[in-house]
Design a protein around this motif. Structure first.
Motif, PDB file in Angstrom:
ATOM      1  N   ILE A   1      36.396  16.373  68.034  1.00 14.27           N
ATOM      2  CA  ILE A   1      36.335  16.523  66.577  1.00 14.27           C
ATOM      3  C   ILE A   1      35.547  17.776  66.205  1.00 14.27           C
ATOM      4  CG2 ILE A   1      35.320  15.504  64.499  1.00 14.27           C
ATOM      5  CD1 ILE A   1      36.219  12.760  65.700  1.00 14.27           C
ATOM      6  N   GLY A   2      34.448  18.018  66.894  1.00 15.10           N
ATOM      7  CA  GLY A   2      33.691  19.246  66.643  1.00 15.10           C
ATOM      8  C   GLY A   2      34.530  20.471  66.944  1.00 15.10           C
ATOM      9  N   ALA A   3      35.209  20.443  68.106  1.00 15.31           N
ATOM     10  CA  ALA A   3      35.996  21.596  68.531  1.00 15.31           C
ATOM     11  C   ALA A   3      37.149  21.848  67.565  1.00 15.31           C
ATOM     12  CB  ALA A   3      36.525  21.366  69.940  1.00 15.31           C
ATOM     13  N   TYR A   4      37.844  20.784  67.185  1.00 19.88           N
ATOM     14  CA  TYR A   4      39.012  20.949  66.323  1.00 19.88           C
ATOM     15  C   TYR A   4      38.630  21.328  64.901  1.00 19.88           C
ATOM     16  CZ  TYR A   4      43.025  20.157  69.194  1.00 19.88           C
ATOM     17  OH  TYR A   4      44.015  20.344  70.095  1.00 19.88           O
ATOM     18  N   THR A   5      37.517  20.790  64.402  1.00 21.21           N
ATOM     19  CA  THR A   5      37.107  21.184  63.057  1.00 21.21           C
ATOM     20  C   THR A   5      36.832  22.678  63.037  1.00 21.21           C
ATOM     21  OG1 THR A   5      36.027  19.046  62.950  1.00 21.21           O
ATOM     22  CG2 THR A   5      35.592  20.564  61.156  1.00 21.21           C
ATOM     23  N   MET A   6      36.100  23.140  64.049  1.00 25.60           N
ATOM     24  CA  MET A   6      35.821  24.567  64.148  1.00 25.60           C
ATOM     25  C   MET A   6      37.118  25.365  64.212  1.00 25.60           C
ATOM     26  SD  MET A   6      33.855  27.143  64.409  1.00 25.60           S
ATOM     27  CE  MET A   6      32.202  26.527  64.515  1.00 25.60           C
ATOM     28  N   ALA A   7      38.052  24.924  65.059  1.00 30.70           N
ATOM     29  CA  ALA A   7      39.286  25.675  65.260  1.00 30.70           C
ATOM     30  C   ALA A   7      40.136  25.691  63.999  1.00 30.70           C
ATOM     31  CB  ALA A   7      40.057  25.077  66.429  1.00 30.70           C
ATOM     32  N   VAL A   8      40.333  24.526  63.406  1.00 33.58           N
ATOM     33  CA  VAL A   8      41.226  24.434  62.245  1.00 33.58           C
ATOM     34  C   VAL A   8      40.681  25.256  61.075  1.00 33.58           C
ATOM     35  CG1 VAL A   8      42.087  22.850  60.480  1.00 33.58           C
ATOM     36  CG2 VAL A   8      42.181  22.207  62.885  1.00 33.58           C
ATOM     37  N   LEU A   9      39.371  25.228  60.905  1.00 33.45           N
ATOM     38  CA  LEU A   9      38.794  25.906  59.748  1.00 33.45           C
ATOM     39  C   LEU A   9      38.747  27.421  59.910  1.00 33.45           C
ATOM     40  CD1 LEU A   9      35.843  23.528  58.799  1.00 33.45           C
ATOM     41  CD2 LEU A   9      38.013  23.828  57.621  1.00 33.45           C
ATOM     42  N   THR A  10      38.726  27.901  61.147  1.00 36.20           N
ATOM     43  CA  THR A  10      38.511  29.338  61.317  1.00 36.20           C
ATOM     44  C   THR A  10      39.741  30.102  61.773  1.00 36.20           C
ATOM     45  OG1 THR A  10      37.803  29.079  63.600  1.00 36.20           O
ATOM     46  CG2 THR A  10      36.096  28.992  61.917  1.00 36.20           C
ATOM     47  N   THR A  11      40.759  29.435  62.304  1.00 38.00           N
ATOM     48  CA  THR A  11      41.893  30.178  62.844  1.00 38.00           C
ATOM     49  C   THR A  11      42.736  30.792  61.729  1.00 38.00           C
ATOM     50  OG1 THR A  11      43.903  30.017  64.163  1.00 38.00           O
ATOM     51  CG2 THR A  11      43.276  28.079  62.939  1.00 38.00           C
ATOM     52  N   PRO A  12      43.305  31.960  61.981  1.00 34.87           N
ATOM     53  CA  PRO A  12      44.243  32.504  60.987  1.00 34.87           C
ATOM     54  C   PRO A  12      45.614  31.833  61.046  1.00 34.87           C
ATOM     55  CG  PRO A  12      43.891  34.046  62.788  1.00 34.87           C
ATOM     56  CD  PRO A  12      42.999  32.892  63.043  1.00 34.87           C
ATOM     57  N   GLU A  13      45.835  31.034  62.099  1.00 39.52           N
ATOM     58  CA  GLU A  13      47.136  30.357  62.222  1.00 39.52           C
ATOM     59  C   GLU A  13      47.205  29.150  61.293  1.00 39.52           C
ATOM     60  OE1 GLU A  13      47.390  29.283  66.273  1.00 39.52           O
ATOM     61  OE2 GLU A  13      47.172  31.333  67.001  1.00 39.52           O
TER      62      GLU A  13
END
Lengths: 564, 262
Positions: A291-303
């Motif tokens: 959840i930590g990893a995905y929140t970071m990824a979803v919020l910051t990726t340009p994709e």
């Protein structure tokens, strides 16, 4: 030879043979033999077999020495010869019996390793001689008095470990020194000799004077001890901070490994609060990491256009608090339904929770948001004053800070009112409640704290990898983290570090282990539970108590022995 | 009305009526014993009072307030502490920590105070430690404060359990067979300790006990349970001569007479 324990000796020899056969036939011996410990002298594969002989020989020798000192060496020799003979039989029968058809690892390479690159009888004799020699050494070891045996053993272990960790030290050390000690693989012969002698001297000195020095340090008044201790911490900290700069480009691989170990340490510290302090067995801990990893990824990726259409990509520092919040909340959400469950039931529910998160992440339905099986790339990296973290060395600093936070929280809470409430619930939940402890709030705080640390770890992890995929978050992560707690000593903070280095760091460094990781894990855990259930570095109070009890029990057996 | 009133309390387990319409009034600052043969429902009654079992019928009034629907931790915080028949310490915690856990409801820090290391938190902890050491002194365990509690000998574990319960600053203390398994000297000491709790600290004691010598010696009032029902109540003298009690204890009557003779 009257009274010689033939049966025990032969049985130990056969048991050792079974272990040696097993190690050979699962392919460990051959795989490990590619790594040399001391150049042209001994490989890791041979060492593995020698280790079996040493342990089995030592056990047999100890039994035999009860009757007669001289029997110890004979027993060691017999055990060594039995194991050698069985291995020789294996080596010779592989080809005529077509063992390869049943055991895929019974290869020509294995034969070569077992027979020391020699053909036929010469090989068999070498094998028998080496194994017998190992057995005799084990017997001699048993006969040595404690204060001689210990330094020798430690020196042997330390030297071999340095050989094993060639990839680190050959890089860290300046070229001229490194050339003396190391070859392209393993130690040089002269290096090994020098190291062995140096270690022996060191451990002998420690054996002779260590107690006195420690005693004198402890006799110092506390106000004098404190600066000494703080000084030691400061030196360690400065070393950690300077190391990446010192090594520069050469250190990339080392810091890659250190980063992974650090990420596991942060997770371990979190799980230690849940399992070690509060005694809530959580087998789905990876969920919070995810959840930590995905929140970071979803919020910051340009994709992920489905998300981007509402929220523009954030930078690392904007997303981090949200990632922590998400994992904290998920900790509470998991906590609420499991409040009433205990022990095994709790473990099963958390196991399910971990799987639910993984399946959600991998599902096609949520693909527009979570990236599905391909995962997400383009995760933001932490930046500070215009400097952006890119290399493993850069991330090392961030991970160090995360570890410091985890340690700080654990140390401060451990002996606080909350920490005591956790421990009370771990020991006896009903009584804890009868003492007026609000078990709902107490357990939820434990889950939330543990989950937040896992979330922090996950956020750094995804940022470091730059991209994440669901397969990084399977159930094995939970098991690894739990195992490192058990190996290090459950509830113990230094134990988390020791456990992480032992179970995550070593396999990363020793690529040969990768294939046998689970086998080694399993064996290590079984051994731990039998020989050292309190862990490698147990909690202090436990440690004192264990030492005390051990002291009294040996004293008791000593007096009992004297009476006979 | 006393400090603790059980009014027509009934507790059933399936077809078994463990506690049947029991009414007991415990007067403040007394030692009130509950006796009865094995399986008479004494411990079940304790569990009803502390909230671990919910009484099926009846009311339990503590200090003027009904508590039969409150959760156990809240009842504990109101001032009812207990010990257990089979000692239940936090065995992997130190002796001192056991007592500190007992003080839980009188301390206030939670998550953020210890992390920030606030002065108020440090003061609270220091005072709690001092108070805990005083309690350990009271039960003569202060020299073993840093032992793991599981390593204490049996008698000391019993005393530690009492110290832990006292840390709650209870108004009512429920003791479940505090002298079980003790030798005569330890029993003597425990009786003195229980008396001191009443006289020096003003704590009301409810006592389950099998040792008739203890019961007859220190009780102000005795209630007798048999098959979940209260069959008698009164002073030790009244109970000793009550024909129904003698009947219920017939098998033990001889032993009772002997222990009195001794």
């Amino acid at each position: 030879m009257r009274g010689f324990p033939w049966r025990e000796t032969i049985r130990t020899g056969l048991l050792g043979s079974v272990v040696a056969l097993h190690l050979s036939l699962v392919g460990m011996v051959e795989a490990f033999s590619r790594r040399e410990i001391v150049k042209d002298v001994v490989t890791l594969g041979q060492l593995l077999l020698l280790l079996v002989v040493l342990v089995a020989g030592y056990l047999a020798a100890r039994k035999a020495a009860e009757r007669n000192k001289a029997y110890a060496i004979i027993a060691g020799l017999i055990v060594g010869l039995i194991i050698g003979a069985v291995l020789a039989a294996l080596a010779l029968s592989i080809k005529p019996l077509h063992l390869r058809q049943v055991f895929t690892n019974a290869s020509r390479g294995l034969v070569r390793v077992l027979l020391f690159d020699k053909k036929g009888m010469a090989g068999v004799l070498t094998l028998l001689a080496v194994m017998g020699g190992g057995g005799i050494a084990a017997g001699l070891l048993e006969l040595l008095p404690n204060h001689v045996r210990r330094p020798l053993l430690y020196a042997l272990i330390a030297t071999l470990t340095l050989g094993l960790l060639r990839d680190i030290f050959a890089v860290i050390l300046p070229r001229s020194i490194s050339r003396f000690f190391y070859t392209s693989s393993g130690l040089t012969v002269k290096g090994a000799v020098v190291l062995a002698v140096a270690w022996t001297l060191y451990f002998a000195a420690a054996e002779r004077w260590g107690q006195q020095v420690r005693g004198r340090l402890e006799a110092l008044p506390p106000e004098k001890q404190k600066p000494l201790r703080l000084g030691a911490y400061a030196i360690a900290l400065i070393l950690l901070l300077v190391l990446p700069k010192l090594l520069g480009e050469r250190g990339g691989y080392i810091f890659e490994v250190l980063d992974i170990v650090g990420i596991y340490i942060v997770m371990g510290l979190g799980l230690n609060i849940v399992v070690g302090f509060a005694g809530l067995l959580d087998l789905g801990y990876v969920a919070f990491f995810a959840i930590g990893a995905y929140t970071m990824a979803v919020l910051t990726t340009p994709e992920l256009p489905a998300v981007r259409q509402y929220i523009p990509p954030m930078d690392f520092w904007e997303a981090l608090p949200l990632a922590l919040l998400a994992s904290l909340l998920s900790g509470i959400i998991l906590g609420v339904p499991v409040l009433k469950t205990r022990g095994d039931y709790l473990a099963i529910i958390t196991l399910g929770f971990g799987e639910i998160i993984r399946l959600l992440v991998i599902s096609d339905a949520l693909k527009p948001i979570l990236g599905g099986a391909q995962g997400i790339t383009g995760v933001a990296r932490p930046h500070l004053f215009g400097w952006t973290a890119k290399t493993p060395q850069d991330f090392f600093y961030f991970i160090l800070v995360a570890i410091a936070i985890g340690f700080f929280i654990s140390v401060r809470l451990k002996d606080s009112r909350l920490g005591r409430a956790w421990k009370a619930i771990r020991e006896d939940e009903d009584v804890a409640i009868a003492m007026g402890i609000d078990h709902v709030a107490t357990k939820l705080t434990a889950f939330a704290t543990g989950a937040t640390l896992a979330g922090l770890s996950g956020a750094i992890f995804s940022s470091k990898l730059f991209s994440i995929a669901p397969h990084s978050f399977n159930i094995l992560i939970s098991i690894y983290v739990l195992s490192l707690l058990i190996v290090g000593g459950i509830g113990s903070l230094p134990g988390v570090v020791v456990g992480a280095f032992a179970l995550v760091g070593l396999p990363e460094l020793l690529r040969e282990f990768a294939e046998y990781r689970m086998l080694v894990y399993g064996a290590a855990l079984v051994m731990m539970m039998i020989f050292r259930p309190q862990g490698l570095w147990p909690e202090t109070l436990h440690a004192e108590e264990y030492a005390r009890r051990k002291g009294t029990s040996t004293a008791k057996t000593a007096t009992a022995g004297a009476r006979e | 009305m006393g400090i603790l009133d059980m009014i027509h309390v009934t507790k059933r387990f399936g077809g078994l009526i463990a506690v049947n319409d029991v009414t007991i009034t415990v007067e403040p600052r007394t030692i009130h014993s509950i006796i009865g043969p094995n399986g008479a429902g004494k411990t079940t009654l304790f569990n009803c009072i502390t909230g671990f079992y919910r009484a099926d019928e009846g009311e339990i009034i503590f200090d003027g307030e009904p508590i039969q629907f409150l959760p156990p931790d809240e009842i504990a915080r109101m001032g009812i502490a207990r010990t257990y028949q089979n000692i239940r310490l936090f065995s992997n915690l130190s002796v001192l920590e056991n007592v500190l856990v007992g003080m839980h409801s009188h301390l206030h820090s939670w998550f953020i105070e210890p992390i920030l290391g606030l002065p108020s938190y440090k003061r609270e902890e220091a005072e709690a430690r001092k108070e805990a050491m005083r309690l350990l002194e009271f039960v003569e365990l202060d020299d073993k404060a840093f032992f793991l509690s599981k390593n204490l000998p049996y008698g000391e574990q019993r005393r530690l359990e009492i110290a832990r319960a006292l840390a709650l600053k209870p108004k009512v203390l429920l003791l479940d067979e505090p002298t079980a398994g003790m030798n005569p000297r330890e029993t003597e000491e425990t009786m003195a300790l229980i008396r001191r709790l009443r006289d020096e600290r003003g704590i009301t004691i409810v006592l389950i006990e099998h040792d008739m010598k203890v019961v007859m010696n220190i009780s102000d009032t005795i209630s007798v349970l048999d098959y979940g029902q209260k069959i008698a109540e009164g002073t030790p003298l009244e109970i000793r001569t009550n024909p129904r009690v003698i009947e219920a204890y017939l098998g033990r009557g001889a032993a009772m007479g002997l222990s009195q003779a001794a």
